[in-house]
Design a protein around this motif. Structure first.
Motif, PDB file in Angstrom:
ATOM      1  N   GLU A  49      42.582  39.383  31.902  1.00 18.23           N
ATOM      2  CA  GLU A  49      42.814  40.265  33.040  1.00 18.23           C
ATOM      3  C   GLU A  49      42.723  41.725  32.599  1.00 18.23           C
ATOM      4  N   HIS A  72      35.963  43.909  34.100  1.00 19.90           N
ATOM      5  CA  HIS A  72      35.130  44.503  35.139  1.00 19.90           C
ATOM      6  C   HIS A  72      34.086  45.466  34.581  1.00 19.90           C
ATOM      7  N   ALA A 176      37.019  50.853  43.996  1.00 22.89           N
ATOM      8  CA  ALA A 176      37.291  49.668  44.813  1.00 22.89           C
ATOM      9  C   ALA A 176      38.419  48.834  44.222  1.00 22.89           C
ATOM     10  N   LEU A 177      38.441  48.713  42.898  1.00 23.69           N
ATOM     11  CA  LEU A 177      39.516  47.959  42.253  1.00 23.69           C
ATOM     12  C   LEU A 177      40.857  48.656  42.450  1.00 23.69           C
ATOM     13  N   ALA A 179      41.677  50.498  45.018  1.00 19.82           N
ATOM     14  CA  ALA A 179      42.086  50.344  46.413  1.00 19.82           C
ATOM     15  C   ALA A 179      42.835  49.039  46.633  1.00 19.82           C
ATOM     16  N   GLU A 180      42.474  47.997  45.892  1.00 24.40           N
ATOM     17  CA  GLU A 180      43.173  46.716  46.014  1.00 24.40           C
ATOM     18  C   GLU A 180      44.639  46.829  45.599  1.00 24.40           C
ATOM     19  N   LEU A 181      44.954  47.839  44.791  1.00 25.53           N
ATOM     20  CA  LEU A 181      46.334  48.051  44.338  1.00 25.53           C
ATOM     21  C   LEU A 181      47.027  49.175  45.094  1.00 25.53           C
ATOM     22  N   GLY A 182      46.357  49.696  46.134  1.00 29.62           N
ATOM     23  CA  GLY A 182      46.928  50.780  46.912  1.00 29.62           C
ATOM     24  C   GLY A 182      46.801  52.136  46.262  1.00 29.62           C
TER      25      GLY A 182
END
Length: 407
Positions: A49, A72, A176-177, A179-182
């Motif tokens: 991860e 990523h 974008a990554l 944004a997934e975590l706010g």
């Protein structure tokens, strides 16, 4: 977001992420290089991860390095430590952070409150940069591997800079990554969001920094030492600051009591910023003229001459395939800049293209000087400012050369 005491996002029951790499990558790690590319990874014991600590073992199953894993990115591992095994815990991070602060101790007095606090890999924080602008810290991330460790980083910053605002800036490839975590580019993580530009000082000169939307972290702090040199060389001269952006070199020239300074840039937004910076410094009374034009065209089409010409373009080679074209462009710029010099004039030519080596750049500028037919001598060559030190080849992007023409 929980605050990790040990920077790892893997559960305790999960076995440590282990990597094996190519022989070439092993040699590179032993030589101190801080990156392992995806193409160099030969095996791993399980999927990883973003932000996990991954350990690299050599062909004899001996510890080689530990770093932050990023599934990523083609840059799969950002190395934290190599050689003998080490415990990467809170105390380890604190010691590394303190070393970065100590490296800058004594560099800046009260007249300068804008500088780099952490310079990525070269300070042992690979893929992370922190710049200070007065009461604001800008934290820029280039890898999603840092997302799990944001609480740790903010805690380190709070300990050294209590009460300062922290603004997050993100490399485009991780937006974008995030944004997934706010998380979002320009987000204020600590303190109140800035209302407009932040004003800071460098060598006693006030500048504005757009820390939320501006280029890099809001200002080009890396040229500070060259700006100071221009100030010391500029007295009584007529100065052209080409690719002026927000006028850094122009204000330093004015501080050096030039006869006139011209800021030349294709961007009206940049020129407006330079004029606001002059307005912040009413004591700098040298005549200043802002000209909006394409620098390449303006240099070839006009006849106005200057005593000092500064050529500081944005990167002309953002990838290796653009290197040859960039070298030719630097030579062309130098040629046209030399044509705009008065007798006895001085040329400052700079490059921030990492894909063009210092020697390639300097050779291109010197070749243009030779072809001009004018006698010249080299005054100085410069590299990175001390707060932007570069510890490995890919980090060595900044270079400049000063040429004095005798007639």
């Amino acid at each position: 977001m929980p605050s990790p005491s040990v920077p790892t996002s893997a559960p305790l029951a999960t076995p440590r992420l282990k990597l094996t790499v190519s022989p070439a990558a092993e040699r590179s790690l032993r030589a101190g290089h801080p990156w392992v590319y995806e193409s160099s990874v030969r095996g791993q014991n399980r999927p990883g991860e973003a932000g996990e600590l991954a350990v690299v073992y050599d062909r004899r199953n001996r510890f080689l390095a530990v770093g932050l894993y990023d599934p990523h990115s083609p840059l799969r591992l950002r190395v934290l430590h190599a050689g003998s095994p080490a415990t990467v815990d809170r105390a380890w991070w604190q010691a590394r952070f303190d070393a970065a602060l100590l490296r800058r101790a004594g560099l800046f007095g009260p007249e300068t409150d804008g500088y780099r606090v952490i310079n990525g890999e070269s300070d042992g924080f690979p893929g992370l940069v922190v710049d200070r602008y007065a009461d604001t810290l800008v934290l820029k991330l280039y890898s999603a591997a840092w997302f799990p460790h944001l609480p740790l980083v903010l805690d380190l910053l709070a300990g050294a800079f209590p009460g300062l605002r922290v603004v997050l800036r993100l490399s485009r490839n991780i937006g974008a990554l995030a944004a997934e975590l706010g998380l979002a580019d320009g987000q204020t993580l600590v303190g109140e969001a800035p209302e407009g530009a932040v004003v800071f000082h460098e060598s006693g000169i006030a500048f504005e920094a757009d820390v939320v939307r501006g280029q890099k972290t809001g200002f080009f702090l890396d040229q500070r030492e060259n700006r100071r040199r221009v100030r010391d060389l500029a007295a009584g001269k007529k100065v052209l600051n080409a690719f002026s952006f927000s006028g850094g070199f122009s204000l330093y020239a004015a501080q050096g009591r030039v006869s006139e300074v011209v800021s030349l840039d294709i961007s009206r937004h940049a020129l407006d910023s330079s004029e606001r910076n002059f307005a912040l410094n009413p004591a700098l009374t040298a005549p200043h003229r802002a000209v909006q034009a394409d620098v390449f065209e303006w240099l070839t089409e006009g006849r106005e001459l200057f005593d000092l010409v500064i050529l500081d373009p944005p990167s002309l080679a953002r990838r290796e395939s653009e290197r040859e074209g960039a070298i030719r462009a630097y030579g062309r710029l130098a040629r046209d800049g030399i044509r705009r010099l008065e007798r006895g004039g001085l040329l400052l030519s700079a490059s921030c293209s990492a894909h063009v080596s210092a020697e390639e750049f300097w050779d291109a500028v010197r070749a243009a000087a030779d072809r001009s037919g004018r006698p010249w001598r080299e005054v100085a060559r410069t590299r990175h400012a001390p707060d932007h030190h570069a510890s490995f080849p890919e980090a060595q992007y900044l270079k400049a050369i000063y040429l004095q023409f005798e007639d």
